[in-house]
Motif scaffolding. Structure first.
Motif, PDB file in Angstrom:
ATOM      1  N   LYS A 193      -2.187  -2.443  16.224  1.00 44.62           N
ATOM      2  CA  LYS A 193      -1.907  -3.057  17.518  1.00 44.62           C
ATOM      3  C   LYS A 193      -3.037  -3.999  17.931  1.00 44.62           C
ATOM      4  O   LYS A 193      -4.196  -3.799  17.571  1.00 44.62           O
ATOM      5  N   THR A 194      -2.670  -5.008  18.701  1.00 48.20           N
ATOM      6  CA  THR A 194      -3.638  -5.940  19.265  1.00 48.20           C
ATOM      7  C   THR A 194      -3.401  -6.026  20.766  1.00 48.20           C
ATOM      8  O   THR A 194      -2.280  -6.290  21.209  1.00 48.20           O
ATOM      9  N   PHE A 195      -4.453  -5.779  21.528  1.00 44.19           N
ATOM     10  CA  PHE A 195      -4.376  -5.842  22.985  1.00 44.19           C
ATOM     11  C   PHE A 195      -5.045  -7.125  23.468  1.00 44.19           C
ATOM     12  O   PHE A 195      -6.080  -7.537  22.936  1.00 44.19           O
ATOM     13  N   ARG A 196      -4.444  -7.738  24.475  1.00 42.50           N
ATOM     14  CA  ARG A 196      -5.028  -8.916  25.116  1.00 42.50           C
ATOM     15  C   ARG A 196      -5.199  -8.598  26.599  1.00 42.50           C
ATOM     16  O   ARG A 196      -4.257  -8.171  27.263  1.00 42.50           O
ATOM     17  N   VAL A 197      -6.416  -8.796  27.099  1.00 41.95           N
ATOM     18  CA  VAL A 197      -6.769  -8.405  28.463  1.00 41.95           C
ATOM     19  C   VAL A 197      -7.373  -9.592  29.201  1.00 41.95           C
ATOM     20  O   VAL A 197      -8.132 -10.376  28.619  1.00 41.95           O
ATOM     21  N   ARG A 198      -7.024  -9.727  30.478  1.00 45.54           N
ATOM     22  CA  ARG A 198      -7.643 -10.750  31.326  1.00 45.54           C
ATOM     23  C   ARG A 198      -8.684 -10.084  32.225  1.00 45.54           C
ATOM     24  O   ARG A 198      -8.456  -9.001  32.763  1.00 45.54           O
ATOM     25  N   LYS A 213      -7.371  -1.087  24.055  1.00 49.27           N
ATOM     26  CA  LYS A 213      -7.577  -1.643  25.394  1.00 49.27           C
ATOM     27  C   LYS A 213      -9.064  -1.707  25.720  1.00 49.27           C
ATOM     28  O   LYS A 213      -9.557  -2.699  26.269  1.00 49.27           O
ATOM     29  N   LYS A 214      -9.803  -0.657  25.361  1.00 52.01           N
ATOM     30  CA  LYS A 214     -11.239  -0.615  25.633  1.00 52.01           C
ATOM     31  C   LYS A 214     -11.971  -1.730  24.900  1.00 52.01           C
ATOM     32  O   LYS A 214     -12.850  -2.393  25.466  1.00 52.01           O
ATOM     33  N   ALA A 215     -11.614  -1.950  23.632  1.00 55.87           N
ATOM     34  CA  ALA A 215     -12.268  -3.001  22.851  1.00 55.87           C
ATOM     35  C   ALA A 215     -11.956  -4.377  23.427  1.00 55.87           C
ATOM     36  O   ALA A 215     -12.821  -5.258  23.470  1.00 55.87           O
ATOM     37  N   ALA A 216     -10.722  -4.580  23.884  1.00 58.42           N
ATOM     38  CA  ALA A 216     -10.348  -5.865  24.474  1.00 58.42           C
ATOM     39  C   ALA A 216     -11.107  -6.105  25.774  1.00 58.42           C
ATOM     40  O   ALA A 216     -11.522  -7.232  26.069  1.00 58.42           O
ATOM     41  N   GLU A 217     -11.307  -5.045  26.560  1.00 56.47           N
ATOM     42  CA  GLU A 217     -12.069  -5.185  27.801  1.00 56.47           C
ATOM     43  C   GLU A 217     -13.530  -5.518  27.510  1.00 56.47           C
ATOM     44  O   GLU A 217     -14.137  -6.349  28.198  1.00 56.47           O
ATOM     45  N   GLN A 218     -14.111  -4.880  26.494  1.00 53.41           N
ATOM     46  CA  GLN A 218     -15.487  -5.202  26.113  1.00 53.41           C
ATOM     47  C   GLN A 218     -15.588  -6.653  25.645  1.00 53.41           C
ATOM     48  O   GLN A 218     -16.552  -7.361  25.967  1.00 53.41           O
ATOM     49  N   ASP A 219     -14.599  -7.089  24.881  1.00 57.93           N
ATOM     50  CA  ASP A 219     -14.582  -8.468  24.398  1.00 57.93           C
ATOM     51  C   ASP A 219     -14.553  -9.440  25.571  1.00 57.93           C
ATOM     52  O   ASP A 219     -15.311 -10.418  25.616  1.00 57.93           O
ATOM     53  N   ALA A 220     -13.687  -9.176  26.543  1.00 56.87           N
ATOM     54  CA  ALA A 220     -13.588 -10.047  27.716  1.00 56.87           C
ATOM     55  C   ALA A 220     -14.891 -10.041  28.511  1.00 56.87           C
ATOM     56  O   ALA A 220     -15.338 -11.083  29.004  1.00 56.87           O
ATOM     57  N   ALA A 221     -15.515  -8.860  28.637  1.00 57.09           N
ATOM     58  CA  ALA A 221     -16.766  -8.760  29.392  1.00 57.09           C
ATOM     59  C   ALA A 221     -17.892  -9.518  28.693  1.00 57.09           C
ATOM     60  O   ALA A 221     -18.699 -10.196  29.344  1.00 57.09           O
ATOM     61  N   CYS A 222     -17.970  -9.423  27.365  1.00 56.60           N
ATOM     62  CA  CYS A 222     -19.008 -10.155  26.629  1.00 56.60           C
ATOM     63  C   CYS A 222     -18.791 -11.660  26.734  1.00 56.60           C
ATOM     64  O   CYS A 222     -19.747 -12.433  26.830  1.00 56.60           O
ATOM     65  N   ARG A 223     -17.533 -12.080  26.731  1.00 57.54           N
ATOM     66  CA  ARG A 223     -17.254 -13.510  26.913  1.00 57.54           C
ATOM     67  C   ARG A 223     -17.712 -13.965  28.296  1.00 57.54           C
ATOM     68  O   ARG A 223     -18.282 -15.051  28.450  1.00 57.54           O
ATOM     69  N   ALA A 224     -17.462 -13.137  29.302  1.00 61.31           N
ATOM     70  CA  ALA A 224     -17.876 -13.493  30.661  1.00 61.31           C
ATOM     71  C   ALA A 224     -19.395 -13.568  30.764  1.00 61.31           C
ATOM     72  O   ALA A 224     -19.942 -14.506  31.366  1.00 61.31           O
ATOM     73  N   LEU A 225     -20.094 -12.598  30.181  1.00 60.77           N
ATOM     74  CA  LEU A 225     -21.558 -12.625  30.211  1.00 60.77           C
ATOM     75  C   LEU A 225     -22.091 -13.844  29.460  1.00 60.77           C
ATOM     76  O   LEU A 225     -23.079 -14.458  29.879  1.00 60.77           O
ATOM     77  N   GLY A 226     -21.442 -14.180  28.353  1.00 63.53           N
ATOM     78  CA  GLY A 226     -21.855 -15.366  27.608  1.00 63.53           C
ATOM     79  C   GLY A 226     -21.702 -16.633  28.431  1.00 63.53           C
ATOM     80  O   GLY A 226     -22.567 -17.512  28.416  1.00 63.53           O
ATOM     81  N   ARG A 227     -20.603 -16.734  29.170  1.00 67.06           N
ATOM     82  CA  ARG A 227     -20.395 -17.905  30.023  1.00 67.06           C
ATOM     83  C   ARG A 227     -21.409 -17.947  31.155  1.00 67.06           C
ATOM     84  O   ARG A 227     -21.910 -19.017  31.518  1.00 67.06           O
ATOM     85  N   LEU A 228     -21.741 -16.788  31.707  1.00 68.27           N
ATOM     86  CA  LEU A 228     -22.768 -16.737  32.750  1.00 68.27           C
ATOM     87  C   LEU A 228     -24.112 -17.194  32.199  1.00 68.27           C
ATOM     88  O   LEU A 228     -24.847 -17.945  32.858  1.00 68.27           O
TER      89      LEU A 228
END
Length: 237
Positions: A193-198, A213-228
């Motif tokens: 399965k592949t989860f996509r999270v906003r 779901k947890k891995a997708a949330e971590q991925d989204a959070a790391c992307r946000a920190l990278g953008r910051l």
């Protein structure tokens, strides 16, 4: 003149020899099921070359990004960037999963989401660009696609690998609303399965992808920190 394909638009590059692009996007499962198979070439030879192109280009990127970095620091960062999981993440962002040609059996087994297939296709595609226009053209694409990932790795390192907790701490320290995660999709067979999270946090919206779901949330959070991180490093206008 033909219009650029979707993958060319994602890369920001137009192939002079479309046959190289087509070979890079052709998995061996498609060749084996084709009739006659000799019409198509699989991308494994290009993947072999692409491994060297990516390693060299990332090495140059890191030397430019960290002029004071030691050999050990640079080697650790390159290992964090040049691996199957990270290459597959970039491939997903470019939409390679939909562009690669797969055999029917591979498609049914979730091949369009397999890290190994996506990472191999990305390496093959960068090798195709290298053969089509040289190293500088391949490096330009790699620099543009890898820099956000590098910022995410730096942010993840600074957060001790837990980007979700670090992002929540930042939101609380700035008296902002807590990060909000929304599941956008859940695709693929049960074993793949592949989860996509906003994620919405600190005035930033990102999407993350993962096998849970947890891995997708971590991925989204790391992307946000990278953008910051990139936003805070940007020079004042």
């Amino acid at each position: 003149m033909t219009r650029p394909t979707g993958i060319e638009e994602a890369l920001g590059y137009r192939f002079r020899d479309p046959a190289l692009r087509d070979e890079a996007l052709c998995h061996r499962s498609f060749v084996h099921e084709s009739a006659p198979p000799a019409v198509w070439k699989d991308n494994e030879r290009l993947e072999f070359l692409g491994d060297a192109v990516v390693s060299l280009a990332v090495g140059r990127l890191l030397l430019e990004r960290f002029p004071q970095g030691t050999e050990g620091d640079l080697s650790r960062l390159r290992a964090g960037l040049v691996n199957e999981r990270q290459l597959a993440r970039i491939a997903r962002r470019l939409g390679l999963g939909e562009a690669v040609r797969l055999g029917k059996g591979e498609q049914l087994s979730g091949g369009r989401e397999k890290d190994s297939i996506l990472a191999g296709a990305l390496e093959a595609l960068l090798a195709a660009v290298f053969l089509d226009s040289g190293f500088d053209a391949a490096f330009a694409i790699l620099e543009r696609t890898f820099r956000p990932l590098l910022a995410e790795i730096e942010a993840s390192d600074a957060a001790g690998g837990d980007c979700k907790s670090r992002l929540q701490e930042l939101a609380q320290a700035r008296s902002e609303a807590l990060p909000r995660y929304t599941v956008l999709s859940e695709e693929g067979p049960d074993h793949a399965k592949t989860f996509r999270v906003r994620l919405q946090a600190l005035g930033i919206e990102t999407e993350g992808v993962g096998r849970s779901k947890k891995a997708a949330e971590q991925d989204a959070a790391c992307r946000a920190l990278g953008r910051l991180l990139r936003r805070e490093e940007a020079p004042e206008p």
